[in-house]
Design a protein around this motif. Structure first.
Motif, PDB file in Angstrom:
ATOM      1  N   GLU A  44       0.812  -1.215   0.000  1.00 63.05           N
ATOM      2  CA  GLU A  44       0.000   0.000   0.000  1.00 63.05           C
ATOM      3  C   GLU A  44       0.848   1.269   0.000  1.00 63.05           C
ATOM      4  O   GLU A  44       0.389   2.326  -0.444  1.00 63.05           O
ATOM      5  N   ARG A  45       2.073   1.177   0.489  1.00 62.61           N
ATOM      6  CA  ARG A  45       2.957   2.349   0.506  1.00 62.61           C
ATOM      7  C   ARG A  45       3.301   2.818  -0.904  1.00 62.61           C
ATOM      8  O   ARG A  45       3.661   3.980  -1.102  1.00 62.61           O
ATOM      9  N   SER A 192      12.271  -1.035  -2.991  1.00 60.47           N
ATOM     10  CA  SER A 192      12.353  -1.202  -1.543  1.00 60.47           C
ATOM     11  C   SER A 192      12.443  -2.675  -1.183  1.00 60.47           C
ATOM     12  O   SER A 192      12.156  -3.558  -2.004  1.00 60.47           O
ATOM     13  N   GLY A 193      12.835  -2.921   0.053  1.00 62.57           N
ATOM     14  CA  GLY A 193      12.883  -4.281   0.581  1.00 62.57           C
ATOM     15  C   GLY A 193      12.582  -4.272   2.063  1.00 62.57           C
ATOM     16  O   GLY A 193      12.805  -3.280   2.752  1.00 62.57           O
ATOM     17  N   LYS A 194      12.066  -5.380   2.545  1.00 65.20           N
ATOM     18  CA  LYS A 194      11.712  -5.479   3.965  1.00 65.20           C
ATOM     19  C   LYS A 194      11.866  -6.915   4.414  1.00 65.20           C
ATOM     20  O   LYS A 194      11.410  -7.837   3.734  1.00 65.20           O
ATOM     21  N   GLY A 195      12.470  -7.108   5.566  1.00 61.50           N
ATOM     22  CA  GLY A 195      12.645  -8.446   6.097  1.00 61.50           C
ATOM     23  C   GLY A 195      11.521  -8.873   7.015  1.00 61.50           C
ATOM     24  O   GLY A 195      10.980  -8.067   7.773  1.00 61.50           O
ATOM     25  N   VAL A 196      11.152 -10.138   6.922  1.00 59.24           N
ATOM     26  CA  VAL A 196      10.236 -10.768   7.872  1.00 59.24           C
ATOM     27  C   VAL A 196      11.063 -11.814   8.618  1.00 59.24           C
ATOM     28  O   VAL A 196      11.698 -12.664   7.987  1.00 59.24           O
ATOM     29  N   LEU A 222      10.680  -9.302   1.523  1.00 63.85           N
ATOM     30  CA  LEU A 222       9.727  -8.655   0.631  1.00 63.85           C
ATOM     31  C   LEU A 222      10.448  -7.665  -0.264  1.00 63.85           C
ATOM     32  O   LEU A 222      11.209  -6.829   0.224  1.00 63.85           O
ATOM     33  N   PHE A 223      10.180  -7.768  -1.565  1.00 67.10           N
ATOM     34  CA  PHE A 223      10.738  -6.830  -2.531  1.00 67.10           C
ATOM     35  C   PHE A 223       9.615  -6.014  -3.152  1.00 67.10           C
ATOM     36  O   PHE A 223       8.504  -6.519  -3.382  1.00 67.10           O
ATOM     37  N   LEU A 224       9.908  -4.753  -3.466  1.00 64.42           N
ATOM     38  CA  LEU A 224       9.035  -3.954  -4.304  1.00 64.42           C
ATOM     39  C   LEU A 224       9.864  -3.528  -5.502  1.00 64.42           C
ATOM     40  O   LEU A 224      10.842  -2.773  -5.374  1.00 64.42           O
ATOM     41  N   PHE A 225       9.519  -4.056  -6.670  1.00 64.67           N
ATOM     42  CA  PHE A 225      10.186  -3.727  -7.921  1.00 64.67           C
ATOM     43  C   PHE A 225       9.279  -2.847  -8.771  1.00 64.67           C
ATOM     44  O   PHE A 225       8.050  -2.846  -8.613  1.00 64.67           O
TER      45      PHE A 225
END
Length: 228
Positions: A44-45, A192-196, A222-225
């Motif tokens: 959503e960002r 962007s990227g984010k770790g879980v 998580l990747f946002l491409f």
């Protein structure tokens, strides 16, 4: 010599048919409070409400349902017929669910504003082919949210038996490998990227680490491409 009798994607469909009931019993908790709870807020960002999203490898459709709740126009696809049937019953009206193979999608070129694929590329024999197909159906400047299992998502019993020479339907591509594949072969930009992480790994644990080391500790990355 390759075993021509083993069809990776056909076998994957069969095995996920068998797992459909078990998966469906757990997916709601994963998306609401578990390992997948950060995915929709992360997407959503970057993606405005009303965008058309292809949820590829949608499983029982609960993630598609969460996308719809967030205000997106959603199409869900999965290789498993059992998963698709569960998705149709669970998510209700307003979402299109289709049985599709990620490497042979039936949609026209540039059909979607965005793609979401969570723990999907791990179940493809040739991830590059899957990424190329996602690129084809994605509009220019479209967004792609991919969740890939990290090194601590294991032991990966689904792929371990390959070490004995057995045929498996799960690969062990790492987050840093996916990023390189996407940037060098597909041409998407990493936004962007984010770790879980598993319990015990905190923000304090990962603070100051390079992205590669953060990924090395991840349960899922998580990747946002973005497509050019």
């Amino acid at each position: 010599m390759a075993d021509k009798t083993f069809d990776w994607h056909e076998e994957a469909g069969k095995q996920w048919d068998e797992r459909a009931s078990f998966w469906s019993q757990n997916s709601r908790n994963m998306w609401d409070t578990g390992s997948r709870k950060a995915i929709i807020p992360f997407l959503e960002r970057y993606l405005p409400a009303g965008a058309s999203v292809l949820d590829v490898g949608c499983g029982d459709g609960y993630g598609s349902y969460k996308l719809k709740q967030a205000g997106y126009e959603v199409t869900g696809t999965d290789l498993s017929e059992e998963m698709i049937e569960k998705a149709k019953h669970m998510a209700g009206e307003g979402i299109t669910f289709l049985r599709e193979d990620i490497i042979h999608l039936s949609f026209g070129d540039e059909s979607f504003d965005a793609v979401m694929g969570i723990n999907v590329l791990e179940w493809t024999e040739h991830p590059l082919n899957a990424l190329q197909e996602l690129d084809r159906v994605l509009k220019s400047e479209g967004s792609v949210c991919i969740g890939l299992l990290g090194p601590t998502a294991g032991p990966r019993n689904n792929s371990f038996s390959r070490l004995y020479g057995n045929k498996v339907i799960c690969n062990t591509m790492m987050p840093w490998e996916l990023k390189r594949l996407v940037e060098e072969e597909i041409g998407w930009t990493t936004i962007s990227g984010k770790g879980v992480y598993k319990k015990g790994v905190t923000e304090k644990t990962t603070a100051g680490l390079t992205e590669e080391l953060q990924q090395a500790l991840s349960f899922m990355w998580l990747f946002l491409f973005q497509k050019e």
